[in-house]
Design an enzyme around this catalytic site. Sequence first.
Site, PDB file in Angstrom:
ATOM      1  N   ALA A 145      73.096  46.987 -21.852  1.00 12.10           N
ATOM      2  CA  ALA A 145      73.435  47.740 -23.057  1.00 12.10           C
ATOM      3  C   ALA A 145      74.661  48.602 -22.769  1.00 12.10           C
ATOM      4  O   ALA A 145      74.931  48.961 -21.618  1.00 12.10           O
ATOM      5  CB  ALA A 145      72.260  48.610 -23.483  1.00 12.10           C
ATOM      6  N   GLY A 176      69.846  45.102 -20.315  1.00 13.65           N
ATOM      7  CA  GLY A 176      69.725  44.444 -21.609  1.00 13.65           C
ATOM      8  C   GLY A 176      70.207  43.017 -21.594  1.00 13.65           C
ATOM      9  O   GLY A 176      69.741  42.183 -22.372  1.00 13.65           O
ATOM     10  N   GLU A 186      67.317  41.075 -20.374  1.00 16.70           N
ATOM     11  CA  GLU A 186      66.308  41.055 -21.435  1.00 16.70           C
ATOM     12  C   GLU A 186      66.695  40.085 -22.549  1.00 16.70           C
ATOM     13  O   GLU A 186      65.861  39.347 -23.071  1.00 16.70           O
ATOM     14  CB  GLU A 186      66.117  42.467 -21.988  1.00 16.70           C
ATOM     15  N   GLU A 208      67.669  49.786 -15.077  1.00 17.40           N
ATOM     16  CA  GLU A 208      67.611  50.951 -15.979  1.00 17.40           C
ATOM     17  C   GLU A 208      67.147  52.229 -15.298  1.00 17.40           C
ATOM     18  O   GLU A 208      67.584  53.328 -15.655  1.00 17.40           O
ATOM     19  CB  GLU A 208      66.684  50.643 -17.175  1.00 17.40           C
TER      20      GLU A 208
END
Length: 258
Positions: A65, A109, A112, A132
Amino acid sequence: MEYADLLIENHGKVAVIRLNRPKAMNALNDNMMNELGDALYKFDADSAVNVIVLTGSEKVFAAGADIAAMANYTYADTYPGNYIGRNWEHILNVRKPVIGVVAGYALGGGCELAMMCDFLIAADSAKFGQPEIKVGVTPGAGGTQRLPRTIGKAKAMDMLLTSRMIDAAEAERTGLVSRIFPAESLMEEALNVANTIAEMPVSVAMAIKDSVNRAFETTLTEGVRYERRFFHAAFGTPAQKEGMSAFLAKRKANFEGM
């Protein structure tokens, strides 16, 4: 179709969506995820497309992200605004097969998002991780849920708590990745796989995808019942008539439009 943060390629019945924010290592921001949802839904509705490939560049699938975009967010920005939930999970609604093709880094992300694909093909250069914890947050797009379901609790805990990355070979051993190819031939080989699927009846591919995904949401007994309904229903379809007729006639089946 033109997008600011995506590149689109058409290969017959296979559509390729390429994440394209090179200066940000394909960091996932709102615009990219909105565009990705738009592209996925358009290809899912396009009768000329049977399979969708999601990939990045030769160096990075997605580095995670966009931290620069979210560093100053507060709880009031994330929870009421449904950050991630509002536009990251469109891929889960796509009914046609989606193949993730990963070269280089798929982190946070990015990992993911890759796990939301139906299966992953990786270059020998691929690296996967959920770092993270190093920036003071938990995963938020399924890292603590899909990763242990895919590679097991011990491996997932190791990756999540230490933030270590795993390479393509370890990813394949643990079941995160289906196949590995040399980086220089990755897209050629991935398109061969995608085209193999694209020549199958898309209606049956969609049913198989639906049934496999149900396996993770229900008991074995209920899952088998769900599968069997698809099996029985197939005998009322053109795909079954063509497939079995072709088998008996010892010819190649033509599943065009099925």
